[in-house]
Design an enzyme around this catalytic site. Structure first.
Site, short mmCIF file in Angstrom:
data_model
loop_
_atom_site.label_atom_id
_atom_site.label_comp_id
_atom_site.label_asym_id
_atom_site.label_seq_id
_atom_site.Cartn_x
_atom_site.Cartn_y
_atom_site.Cartn_z
N ARG A 7 -41.19 5.77 -14.68
CA ARG A 7 -40.37 6.69 -15.48
C ARG A 7 -40.42 8.11 -14.90
O ARG A 7 -39.44 8.61 -14.37
CB ARG A 7 -40.86 6.68 -16.94
N CYS A 16 -40.00 17.38 -7.99
CA CYS A 16 -38.59 17.58 -7.70
C CYS A 16 -38.30 17.33 -6.22
O CYS A 16 -38.86 18.01 -5.37
CB CYS A 16 -38.19 19.00 -8.07
N ASN A 22 -46.94 13.71 -9.94
CA ASN A 22 -48.08 13.43 -10.81
C ASN A 22 -49.32 13.21 -9.95
O ASN A 22 -49.21 12.87 -8.77
CB ASN A 22 -47.83 12.13 -11.58
#
Ligand code: COA
Ligand code: ZN
Length: 327
Positions: free
Chosen positions: A19, A245, A254
């Site tokens: 996700r 990004c 992450n």
């Protein structure tokens, strides 16, 4: 207990790459590849997987196949399959697709909430109260991910009272089962993490607390260790270090799941994850997303993946030893 030693204590990892990672990729990862990756992650021993997001397909085209992915994966009873939902429409879609948990998102900072979700925090909260009501009626768990809990890129430090005010409302008014404090843009630092997590656990010892770090300023793993020292056992992480990004050079994603597992297992914590299997899954990513990944572990290998000595090693040794011989 010795400081810095896991002593076999369990740590639970929520894999958010499918996700948080895929949502920012410009390449669309084909649906059957997503299903295959999630099945392989389930087999590798992840505790929870954030499978997708039930958001507007116009807003996040990369996740437009949310229903198909959640319906086609093989469910492992030991894994919680969670999905991000922004509103009641998303909640209904996720429940219809049998998500085990709904992950709601709101920002602790007003500027970030307005920029990201185009609503004030009060507007977001009242919408999410309705989502929590829908989840409750279907007996589906609710987790709230509070973005910018450790700082906002537009406002700077977000007062801790403000962060806890929103935690309180989600736990006590909306009945959230879990809270994730998110360091959305990599502003958290270890002593801040320790202070805030200790305060959270003292106030809500029964609420499942998860921490979500981005490695934007290289502090991700240090923050995790500080959090563990303060009693946290649940972390979000992303395979390959996906996320961030793709249009901002230098921005990182992450914390990387395989790096976290590698470090924590060396320290004696028990993650239940098969690291080799997980690394095998992460190795499939570069060809799917079309670029190299931040994972240092995929580049350097594990600590004890040893290297062969140079080809002329025997000669080097002989010459070195000969220097010790009396002439
Ligand atoms: N699932 C599918 N479609 C949805 C939807 C959902 N959960 N929520 C809204 N939509 C659709 C609407 O049907 C509408 O479609 P249309 O233009 O074809 O009529 C469109 O999205 C806009 O809906 P609206 O209610 O006006 O919402 P909005 O424009 O204010 O968008 C969000 C609000 C939050 C739903 C949308 O911006 C979104 O999904 N953003 C993704 C946020 C996100 O995931 N960020 C990253 C993680 S924090
Ligand atoms: Zn994130």
């Amino acid at each position: 207990m010795k400081p810095w030693s896991g002593d076999g204590r369990p740590i639970f990892i929520n894999e958010v790459g499918p996700r948080d990672g895929f949502q920012v990729e410009s390449a669309f990862v084909p649906t059957d590849e997503k299903v295959g990756l999630i099945n392989a992650l389930s087999e590798a021993g992840l505790s929870k997987i954030e499978v997708t997001a039930f958001v507007s397909p116009k807003a996040i085209p990369a996740l437009r196949d949310a229903e198909v992915v959640l319906n086609e994966i093989q469910r492992n009873p030991d894994v919680v399959y969670t999905a991000l939902v922004p509103n009641v429409r998303g909640a209904e879609r996720a429940i219809e697709s049998r998500a085990d948990e709904l992950n709601l998102v709101m920002s602790a900072s007003d500027s970030h909430n307005l920029s990201n979700l185009r609503m004030t925090r009060e507007q977001s909260f009242s919408g999410l109260m309705q989502v929590a009501g829908v989840a409750d009626a279907s007996e589906v768990r609710v987790n709230i991910s509070l973005s910018c809990a450790f700082g906002c890129p537009m406002e700077g430090d977000v007062p801790e009272d403000t962060v806890f005010h929103w935690c309180e409302r989600f736990i006590e008014e909306a009945g959230a089962n879990g809270v994730t404090l998110c360091d959305t843009t990599g502003m958290a630092y270890p002593s801040q993490v320790a202070r805030m997590t200790e305060a959270f656990i003292a106030r809500w010892p029964k609420t499942e607390l998860t921490l979500h770090f981005h490695n934007t300023r290289g502090m991700g793993l240090a923050n995790i260790i500080a959090a563990i020292d303060s009693g946290v056992t649940r972390f979000d992480a992303s395979f390959g270090g996906l996320g961030g990004c793709p249009y901002a050079p230098g921005a990182s994603g992450n914390v990387c799941t395989e790096e976290v597992v590698h470090a924590l297992e060396l320290m004696g914590y028990r993650t239940s994850i098969n690291l080799d299997a997980l690394m095998g899954v992460s190795r499939r990513l570069p060809s799917l997303v079309g670029h190299d990944l931040p994972s240092q572990l995929l580049k350097a290998g594990k600590r004890l993946d040893l290297h062969a000595p140079p080809p002329d090693f025997a000669e080097i040794r002989e010459r070195a030893l000969a220097r010790n011989m009396p002439s």
